[in-house]
Design an enzyme around this catalytic site. Structure first.
Site, PDB file in Angstrom:
ATOM      1  N   LYS A   1       0.845  -1.210   0.000  1.00  0.00           N
ATOM      2  CA  LYS A   1       0.000   0.000   0.000  1.00  0.00           C
ATOM      3  C   LYS A   1       0.881   1.261   0.000  1.00  0.00           C
ATOM      4  O   LYS A   1       0.596   2.239  -0.702  1.00  0.00           O
ATOM      5  CB  LYS A   1      -0.929  -0.003   1.220  1.00  0.00           C
TER       6      LYS A   1
ATOM      7  N   GLN B   1      -4.763  -1.719   9.669  1.00  0.00           N
ATOM      8  CA  GLN B   1      -4.607  -2.992   8.976  1.00  0.00           C
ATOM      9  C   GLN B   1      -5.157  -4.144   9.825  1.00  0.00           C
ATOM     10  O   GLN B   1      -4.879  -4.229  11.017  1.00  0.00           O
ATOM     11  CB  GLN B   1      -3.112  -3.205   8.647  1.00  0.00           C
TER      12      GLN B   1
ATOM     13  N   ASP C   1     -11.281   2.659   4.297  1.00  0.00           N
ATOM     14  CA  ASP C   1     -11.511   1.218   4.144  1.00  0.00           C
ATOM     15  C   ASP C   1     -13.005   0.903   4.014  1.00  0.00           C
ATOM     16  O   ASP C   1     -13.377  -0.197   3.606  1.00  0.00           O
ATOM     17  CB  ASP C   1     -11.004   0.470   5.389  1.00  0.00           C
TER      18      ASP C   1
HETATM   19  N1  GUN Z   1      -6.385  -6.916   5.678  1.00  0.00           N
HETATM   20  C1  GUN Z   1      -6.558  -7.548   4.487  1.00  0.00           C
HETATM   21  N2  GUN Z   1      -7.157  -6.730   3.591  1.00  0.00           N
HETATM   22  C2  GUN Z   1      -7.373  -5.555   4.234  1.00  0.00           C
HETATM   23  C3  GUN Z   1      -7.956  -4.327   3.828  1.00  0.00           C
HETATM   24  O1  GUN Z   1      -8.414  -4.124   2.691  1.00  0.00           O
HETATM   25  N3  GUN Z   1      -7.996  -3.350   4.786  1.00  0.00           N
HETATM   26  C4  GUN Z   1      -7.506  -3.538   6.051  1.00  0.00           C
HETATM   27  N4  GUN Z   1      -7.608  -2.527   6.928  1.00  0.00           N
HETATM   28  N5  GUN Z   1      -6.970  -4.681   6.452  1.00  0.00           N
HETATM   29  C5  GUN Z   1      -6.885  -5.673   5.541  1.00  0.00           C
END
Ligand code: GUN
Length: 291
Positions: free
Chosen positions: A54, A98, A121
């Site tokens: 990311k 996350q 998110d």
């Molecule tokens: N863990 C796996 N995919 C994601 C996501 O899209 N957002 C977040 N915050 N955690 C994740």
């Protein structure tokens, strides 16, 4: 013949479009660049990999990011304290925590602490509820990535039977809602949501026109479980060690499905890059809302 749904290629196209928007609506107007906050709690190796990719996407497109990495023994209160700082920080347009979190941390409490206006998110109940009702909100990035790739490849989903495997807040639940929403372009599908407790899962998958799998079990979906011409969206990403090297494996037994499915998303290079670019898109939208 099975065609690949190329997420890498589409993400590059979308990156260019977003870069243009940043240029015209932000840089030319001398406004501050979009700024994504990332809170990573603990040392889960998959989470570290996801967060690094990311960050790389922020760098590729030229937006700002701030990473708060908390240790493995972080308390729920400490995490909420960091969320509160991001909520209050006027320089942060949007942020994510996350997932998954350490087992002793209540994920619902964490998500409820995020300001919905900064929840890029789309996990906060305010955004999730609005999404469920087809209202404007931040929608979860993976679900947006799936819808966007289906639309780009002109795959009709209206009236089709979609089987979703997995009911997580990150993928299964939001995509099942969005595939079935009232929308002739990308919706109107009849959705069956399956999960760990579904008995005889292949009874459902064999009937599906579209299968979206997000269980994180490599080789879970095999050719025998699908009908000819099915469209396969593989969201699973599991790190597998072979010798000294690590590989990423999806939920789909690619070789047994290839030739029988009409379309499939590869892993890597399918839904992963689409998820990352959709997170950036949400962050840019948050920045434009601020301006
Ligand atoms: N863990 C796996 N995919 C994601 C996501 O899209 N957002 C977040 N915050 N955690 C994740």
């Amino acid at each position: 013949m099975t065609k690949l749904l190329n997420g890498n290629k589409l993400a590059i196209e979308i990156r260019k479009e977003i870069a243009k928007i940043i240029d015209i609506s932000i840089k030319k107007k001398k406004k501050p660049l979009p700024h994504l906050g990332i809170i990573l709690s603990g040392t889960n190796s998959s989470s570290i990999t996801y967060v690094n990719s990311k960050i790389q996407e922020c760098k590729n497109i030229g937006i700002l990011y701030s990473l708060i990495h908390l240790p493995e023994n972080t308390t729920e209160n400490k995490l909420i304290e960091e969320i509160e700082k991001m909520n209050q920080n006027p320089l942060i347009d949007g942020f994510i925590v996350q997932l998954p979190l350490q087992k002793y941390i209540n994920t619902d409490n964490i998500i409820l602490s995020i300001n919905p206006k900064k929840d890029v998110d789309g996990f906060h109940p305010e955004n999730f509820g609005k999404m469920s009702l087809n209202m404007k909100a931040f929608y979860p990035a993976t679900a947006l990535g799936i819808l966007t790739i289906l639309k780009k490849y002109k795959i009709k989903i209206s009236g089709k039977h979609t089987v979703v495997i997995g009911r997580s807040r990150i993928v299964g639940r939001p995509i099942s809602i969005l595939m079935s929403r009232k929308n002739t372009i990308i919706g109107n599908s009849t959705v069956t949501l399956t999960h760990k407790n579904t008995k005889n899962i292949d009874f459902y998958t064999k009937k599906a026109d579209i299968i979206i799998t997000a269980v994180g079990i490599p080789y879970f979906l095999t050719g025998k479980m699908i009908k000819k011409g099915a469209i396969i969206i593989d969201v699973g990403i599991t790190k597998i060690k072979k010798g000294k090297k690590f590989f990423l494996k999806g939920d789909v037994d690619f070789n047994s499905v290839y030739g029988k499915a009409s379309y499939i998303t590869p892993v890597p290079g399918g839904i992963g890059p689409m998820t990352r670019i959709m997170l950036i898109k949400n962050t840019v939208i948050a920045a434009l809302n601020r301006i």
